[in-house]
Design a protein around this motif. Structure first.
Motif, PDB file in Angstrom:
ATOM      1  N   CYS A  91       0.285  12.994  -2.114  1.00  0.00           N
ATOM      2  CA  CYS A  91       0.815  13.815  -3.670  1.00  0.00           C
ATOM      3  C   CYS A  91      -0.770  14.081  -4.132  1.00  0.00           C
ATOM      4  O   CYS A  91      -0.852  15.164  -5.051  1.00  0.00           O
ATOM      5  N   ALA A  92      -1.623  13.038  -4.200  1.00  0.00           N
ATOM      6  CA  ALA A  92      -3.038  13.525  -4.904  1.00  0.00           C
ATOM      7  C   ALA A  92      -3.714  13.797  -3.732  1.00  0.00           C
ATOM      8  O   ALA A  92      -5.064  13.984  -4.028  1.00  0.00           O
ATOM      9  N   ARG A  93      -3.425  14.385  -2.616  1.00  0.00           N
ATOM     10  CA  ARG A  93      -4.232  15.103  -1.572  1.00  0.00           C
ATOM     11  C   ARG A  93      -5.104  14.318  -1.052  1.00  0.00           C
ATOM     12  O   ARG A  93      -6.265  14.773  -0.640  1.00  0.00           O
ATOM     13  N   TYR A  94      -5.046  13.129  -0.686  1.00  0.00           N
ATOM     14  CA  TYR A  94      -5.508  12.337   0.319  1.00  0.00           C
ATOM     15  C   TYR A  94      -4.794  12.391   1.625  1.00  0.00           C
ATOM     16  O   TYR A  94      -3.784  12.854   1.860  1.00  0.00           O
ATOM     17  N   PRO A  95      -5.748  11.923   2.760  1.00  0.00           N
ATOM     18  CA  PRO A  95      -4.951  11.967   4.189  1.00  0.00           C
ATOM     19  C   PRO A  95      -3.712  11.275   4.108  1.00  0.00           C
ATOM     20  O   PRO A  95      -3.345  10.230   3.785  1.00  0.00           O
ATOM     21  N   SER A  96      -2.800  11.903   4.936  1.00  0.00           N
ATOM     22  CA  SER A  96      -1.340  11.448   4.779  1.00  0.00           C
ATOM     23  C   SER A  96      -0.915  10.932   6.099  1.00  0.00           C
ATOM     24  O   SER A  96      -1.525  11.465   7.311  1.00  0.00           O
ATOM     25  N   SER A  97       0.089  10.472   6.383  1.00  0.00           N
ATOM     26  CA  SER A  97       0.745   9.771   7.699  1.00  0.00           C
ATOM     27  C   SER A  97       1.415  10.951   8.688  1.00  0.00           C
ATOM     28  O   SER A  97       1.960  10.437   9.783  1.00  0.00           O
ATOM     29  N   PHE A  98       1.710  12.112   8.287  1.00  0.00           N
ATOM     30  CA  PHE A  98       2.358  12.999   9.147  1.00  0.00           C
ATOM     31  C   PHE A  98       1.811  13.118  10.544  1.00  0.00           C
ATOM     32  O   PHE A  98       0.469  13.152  10.734  1.00  0.00           O
ATOM     33  N   MET A 142       0.786  -1.123   0.000  1.00  0.00           N
ATOM     34  CA  MET A 142      -0.076   0.025   0.227  1.00  0.00           C
ATOM     35  C   MET A 142       0.812   1.257   0.103  1.00  0.00           C
ATOM     36  O   MET A 142       2.014   1.121  -0.101  1.00  0.00           O
ATOM     37  N   TYR A 143       0.286   2.522  -0.027  1.00  0.00           N
ATOM     38  CA  TYR A 143       0.910   3.745  -0.112  1.00  0.00           C
ATOM     39  C   TYR A 143       0.452   4.690   1.016  1.00  0.00           C
ATOM     40  O   TYR A 143      -0.712   4.649   1.305  1.00  0.00           O
ATOM     41  N   SER A 144       1.494   5.203   1.293  1.00  0.00           N
ATOM     42  CA  SER A 144       1.110   6.552   2.197  1.00  0.00           C
ATOM     43  C   SER A 144       2.253   7.763   1.995  1.00  0.00           C
ATOM     44  O   SER A 144       2.946   7.449   0.977  1.00  0.00           O
ATOM     45  N   CYS A 145       2.190   8.844   2.725  1.00  0.00           N
ATOM     46  CA  CYS A 145       2.875   9.764   2.512  1.00  0.00           C
ATOM     47  C   CYS A 145       3.463  10.469   3.824  1.00  0.00           C
ATOM     48  O   CYS A 145       2.719  10.468   4.868  1.00  0.00           O
ATOM     49  N   ASP A 146       4.709  11.282   3.782  1.00  0.00           N
ATOM     50  CA  ASP A 146       4.956  11.771   4.959  1.00  0.00           C
ATOM     51  C   ASP A 146       4.681  13.206   5.531  1.00  0.00           C
ATOM     52  O   ASP A 146       5.196  13.698   6.542  1.00  0.00           O
ATOM     53  N   GLY A 147       3.916  13.977   4.611  1.00  0.00           N
ATOM     54  CA  GLY A 147       3.272  15.023   4.893  1.00  0.00           C
ATOM     55  C   GLY A 147       1.697  14.784   5.354  1.00  0.00           C
ATOM     56  O   GLY A 147       1.505  13.998   5.791  1.00  0.00           O
ATOM     57  N   THR A 148       1.277  16.110   5.585  1.00  0.00           N
ATOM     58  CA  THR A 148      -0.225  16.087   6.028  1.00  0.00           C
ATOM     59  C   THR A 148      -1.216  15.630   4.981  1.00  0.00           C
ATOM     60  O   THR A 148      -2.396  15.276   5.233  1.00  0.00           O
ATOM     61  N   ILE A 196       0.083   5.160  14.179  1.00  0.00           N
ATOM     62  CA  ILE A 196      -1.232   4.873  14.245  1.00  0.00           C
ATOM     63  C   ILE A 196      -1.441   3.995  12.560  1.00  0.00           C
ATOM     64  O   ILE A 196      -2.130   2.938  12.776  1.00  0.00           O
ATOM     65  N   ASP A 197      -1.023   4.729  11.842  1.00  0.00           N
ATOM     66  CA  ASP A 197      -1.049   4.226  10.307  1.00  0.00           C
ATOM     67  C   ASP A 197      -0.371   2.874  10.302  1.00  0.00           C
ATOM     68  O   ASP A 197      -0.734   1.797   9.495  1.00  0.00           O
ATOM     69  N   ALA A 198       0.822   2.680  10.872  1.00  0.00           N
ATOM     70  CA  ALA A 198       1.601   1.516  10.696  1.00  0.00           C
ATOM     71  C   ALA A 198       0.789   0.421  11.240  1.00  0.00           C
ATOM     72  O   ALA A 198       0.967  -0.567  10.970  1.00  0.00           O
ATOM     73  N   ALA A 199       0.034   0.805  12.534  1.00  0.00           N
ATOM     74  CA  ALA A 199      -0.425  -0.449  13.231  1.00  0.00           C
ATOM     75  C   ALA A 199      -1.758  -0.769  12.126  1.00  0.00           C
ATOM     76  O   ALA A 199      -2.015  -2.125  12.224  1.00  0.00           O
ATOM     77  N   GLY A 235      -2.509  -6.429   7.102  1.00  0.00           N
ATOM     78  CA  GLY A 235      -1.876  -7.611   6.460  1.00  0.00           C
ATOM     79  C   GLY A 235      -1.041  -6.990   5.328  1.00  0.00           C
ATOM     80  O   GLY A 235      -0.523  -7.905   4.430  1.00  0.00           O
ATOM     81  N   VAL A 236      -0.745  -5.787   5.440  1.00  0.00           N
ATOM     82  CA  VAL A 236       0.280  -5.314   4.330  1.00  0.00           C
ATOM     83  C   VAL A 236       1.579  -5.644   4.506  1.00  0.00           C
ATOM     84  O   VAL A 236       2.289  -5.864   5.410  1.00  0.00           O
ATOM     85  N   ASP A 237       2.595  -5.855   3.498  1.00  0.00           N
ATOM     86  CA  ASP A 237       3.830  -6.489   3.350  1.00  0.00           C
ATOM     87  C   ASP A 237       4.824  -5.360   2.996  1.00  0.00           C
ATOM     88  O   ASP A 237       5.998  -5.715   2.877  1.00  0.00           O
ATOM     89  N   PHE A 238       4.304  -4.221   2.342  1.00  0.00           N
ATOM     90  CA  PHE A 238       5.010  -3.306   1.623  1.00  0.00           C
ATOM     91  C   PHE A 238       4.297  -1.746   1.864  1.00  0.00           C
ATOM     92  O   PHE A 238       3.326  -1.923   1.502  1.00  0.00           O
ATOM     93  N   LEU A 239       5.306  -1.012   2.147  1.00  0.00           N
ATOM     94  CA  LEU A 239       4.689   0.328   2.055  1.00  0.00           C
ATOM     95  C   LEU A 239       5.437   1.344   1.375  1.00  0.00           C
ATOM     96  O   LEU A 239       6.609   1.606   1.569  1.00  0.00           O
ATOM     97  N   LYS A 240       4.803   1.887   0.239  1.00  0.00           N
ATOM     98  CA  LYS A 240       5.319   3.100  -0.510  1.00  0.00           C
ATOM     99  C   LYS A 240       5.115   4.229   0.278  1.00  0.00           C
ATOM    100  O   LYS A 240       3.954   4.697   0.246  1.00  0.00           O
ATOM    101  N   TYR A 241       6.093   5.125   0.491  1.00  0.00           N
ATOM    102  CA  TYR A 241       6.028   6.420   1.239  1.00  0.00           C
ATOM    103  C   TYR A 241       6.463   7.564   0.625  1.00  0.00           C
ATOM    104  O   TYR A 241       7.763   7.868   0.637  1.00  0.00           O
ATOM    105  N   ASP A 242       5.591   8.194   0.128  1.00  0.00           N
ATOM    106  CA  ASP A 242       5.794   9.377  -0.756  1.00  0.00           C
ATOM    107  C   ASP A 242       6.315  10.638   0.150  1.00  0.00           C
ATOM    108  O   ASP A 242       6.509  10.764   1.636  1.00  0.00           O
ATOM    109  N   ASN A 243       6.428  11.767  -0.430  1.00  0.00           N
ATOM    110  CA  ASN A 243       7.067  12.954   0.247  1.00  0.00           C
ATOM    111  C   ASN A 243       6.309  14.312  -0.281  1.00  0.00           C
ATOM    112  O   ASN A 243       7.197  15.397  -0.160  1.00  0.00           O
ATOM    113  N   CYS A 244       5.288  14.321  -0.277  1.00  0.00           N
ATOM    114  CA  CYS A 244       4.390  15.690  -0.606  1.00  0.00           C
ATOM    115  C   CYS A 244       3.914  16.241   0.665  1.00  0.00           C
ATOM    116  O   CYS A 244       3.565  15.615   1.466  1.00  0.00           O
TER     117      CYS A 244
END
Ligand code: GLA
Length: 378
Positions: free
Chosen positions: A98-105, A89-95, A110-113, A119-128
């Protein structure tokens, strides 16, 4: 979690962008099995940006968009796992992503949990959309620590495009792979520019944290989210060869439900994949390079493999055909070594013979050649 070889898989972004759904992801999982991609080693199936609702729930947790994923993410993940694949799956380090959905800052733990629960095995973590006072160097560490403590092995794929001096610090963060270049689009200029941008970074690539040159555009044919122009079959083969030879993760971006036989033959070339996945994971080295008009035209590369063989490649980024000559002396062969190289062409499958002194390589404009050489008595 230690990652020994460049991860292989498929990602939704290049073709589908925001247009993703549970049905499509299930079909991709089926296609990974039916086409033989899974058995060739492509194991991660990754949903990129745009999968969530625009608001978190009352407990601050991310919520999968119920229109796109009516059964919920755990069910999608279970389906992917039932096919012998791993789920990304995908998340991002900002608020916002990049496509303006809630992000993990500030929601990293909480999001890692949540990802672990799904059952996620891979996290792509963006920078917007990072708050200005929080550098990537800190934010990637925050998620790296959260993932390492979430109770599940989750591969951390940092996607900061090589900016903010990241080669200096990315390995501090726990990332298992990191985007060392900007975004790819489906045309030759993009492939060429990403290749040139990667050259000074090759020395930072290595086991445990791989340089990710971005997802493959092989087979997109100018269609889909980043399908800006498309490439010829030869250009796709060159793109795949460079990414493989340079040891990049290989994340397919085309619609694998309808690949032509020619595209399958590129993505499923076992001998080229074996160079990418070689257990020793040694750096490629440049043997000779020619510049025209100040720009790299073509170069010949070598790479020592785990069993003593030598992988060779010639990439021609120029608009002209060429035929460079590789001197065996550049590999320590020929002369008084008493040794020569028995060379096999990895794209045609032909045994080309035993070469003691030199090896001349014909390479078409925008083309590539890839070989495996076995050291034999001269
Ligand atoms: C950035 C990344 C892309 C993709 C998009 C999604 O541009 O580099 O690979 O994930 O965001 O919005």
């Amino acid at each position: 979690m230690i990652v020994q070889r460049p991860p292989l898989g498929w990602n939704s972004w290049n073709t589908f962008g925001h247009n993703i759904s549970e049905t499509m992801i299930r079909e991709m999982a089926d296609a990974m099995v039916e086409t033989g991609l899974r058995d060739a080693g492509y194991e991660y199936l990754v949903i990129d940006d745009c999968w969530s609702l625009h608001e978190r729930d009352e407990n601050g947790r991310l919520v999968a968009d119920p229109e796109k994923f009516p059964s919920g993410m755990k069910a999608v993940s279970d389906y992917v796992h039932s096919k012998g694949l791993k789920f990304g799956m995908y998340s991002c380090d900002g608020t916002l992503t990049c496509a303006r959905y809630p992000s993990s800052f500030d929601y990293e733990f909480i999001d890692a949990a949540t990802f672990a629960e799904w059952g996620v095995d891979f996290l792509k973590y963006d920078n917007c959309n990072r708050p200005v006072n929080y550098p990537g160097r800190l934010l990637y560490k925050r998620m790296g620590l959260a993932l390492a403590n979430c109770g599940r092995d989750i591969l951390f794929s940092a996607c900061n495009w090589g900016v903010d001096n990241s080669p200096e610090w990315i390995k501090e963060t726990g990332a298992h792979m990191w985007r060392s270049t900007g975004d790819i689009v489906d045309n030759w200029d993009s492939i060429k520019n990403l290749t040139l941008a990667q050259l000074p970074l090759l020395k930072t690539n290595g086991q445990g944290c791989f340089n990710d040159m971005d997802m493959l555009v092989v087979g997109m044919g100018g269609k889909g989210n980043v399908g800006f122009g498309g490439c010829t079959l030869e250009e796709y083969r060159t793109h795949f060869s460079i990414w493989s030879f340079f040891g990049s993760p290989l994340m397919i971006g085309c619609d694998i439900r309808n690949m032509s036989d020619e595209i399958k033959a590129i993505l499923l070339n076992k001998e080229v994949l074996a160079v990418n996945q070689d257990a020793a994971y040694r750096q490629p080295f440049e043997i000779s390079t020619v510049h025209w008009g100040g720009e790299l035209a073509w170069s010949v590369w070598g790479k020592f493999l785990e069993n003593g063989d030598v992988a060779l490649a010639c990439f021609n980024l120029s608009d002209n055909n060429t035929n460079p000559c590789l001197a065996m002396a550049d590999l320590g062969l020929g002369g008084r070594s008493g040794k020569a190289l028995k060379i096999r062409d990895l794209w045609s499958g032909e045994e080309l013979g035993v070469f003691k002194d030199q090896f001349v390589i014909d390479v078409a404009a925008h083309g590539c050649r890839m070989f495996r050489g076995q050291v034999v008595d001269a």
